[in-house]
Design an enzyme around this catalytic site. Structure first.
Site, short mmCIF file in Angstrom:
data_model
loop_
_atom_site.label_atom_id
_atom_site.label_comp_id
_atom_site.label_asym_id
_atom_site.label_seq_id
_atom_site.Cartn_x
_atom_site.Cartn_y
_atom_site.Cartn_z
CG HIS A 21 -20.52 33.92 59.80
ND1 HIS A 21 -21.28 34.05 58.67
CD2 HIS A 21 -19.33 33.43 59.38
CE1 HIS A 21 -20.59 33.66 57.61
NE2 HIS A 21 -19.40 33.26 58.03
CE LYS A 45 -10.83 36.08 43.68
NZ LYS A 45 -10.35 35.27 44.78
NE ARG A 97 -18.41 25.45 58.32
CZ ARG A 97 -18.43 26.21 57.24
NH1 ARG A 97 -19.55 26.74 56.82
NH2 ARG A 97 -17.32 26.44 56.57
CB SER A 134 -21.89 32.46 53.23
OG SER A 134 -21.60 33.01 54.49
#
Ligand code: PNS
Length: 164
Positions: A21, A45, A97, A134
């Site tokens: 990031h 969430k 990516r 992550s």
């Protein structure tokens, strides 16, 4: 001819921020005058880290050379295009990516342009960070793997303080 957008948004969950990031944020700051790192979340969430902590981890991990150009803010339950409108950003910057990211990101980029005309700029991930996400970082750490070098030091400490 209209002048190019000078402010962009780097959106994401940042749960937690990784060197992948940060690489995108630093590179976005070379293209745009101002970068808004938008931590988007759904209050219904529960993520791994509370949103306040995610913001702190991004803030403290920003390299000095971009601090003057970058702001970090959280947005709940909001369309990304509305975040862009709210902060006056004409572009979204995202890292790619590989092909899987591209397949996931392309319809969102098209939808966002359809909704308000906002453009998405894709930056190819640094090859040394292509494997960093992550979710993988959290999984590797959870099972005892070493994620040193993939995330900032503050994130390493935060991962170690998670209750199992
Ligand atoms: O870090 P992530 O989880 O890959 O980030 C995804 C995120 C938050 C950038 C994306 O889900 C998003 O833009 N959410 C905001 C809601 C929205 O605008 N949805 C429609 C996209 S076309």
């Amino acid at each position: 001819m209209a002048s190019p957008p000078r402010r962009c948004v780097c959106p994401g969950s940042f749960d937690p921020v990784t060197h992948g990031h940060l690489d995108v944020v630093v590179r976005a700051a070379r293209i745009f005058d101002e970068v808004v790192v938008a931590v988007l979340h759904n209050p219904a969430k529960r993520g791994t880290f509370p949103v306040g902590q995610r913001l702190e981890l991004v803030e403290e991990s920003l390299p000095d050379q971009v601090r003057d150009q970058v702001t970090v803010a959280a947005f709940a339950d909001r369309l990304l295009v509305d975040v862009c409108r709210e902060v006056g950003a004409g572009a979204i910057v995202k890292g790619l990516r590989g092909g899987t990211d591209f397949a996931y990101e392309l319809p969102m980029a098209r939808m966002n342009t359809h909704l308000t005309g906002v453009e998405t700029v894709f930056l190819p991930a640094d090859p040394s960070l292509e494997h960093v996400s992550s979710s993988l970082v959290k999984e590797v750490h959870r099972y005892g793997g070493d994620v040193t070098g993939l995330v900032p030091d503050g994130v390493l400490r935060a991962l170690r303080s998670l209750t199992p």
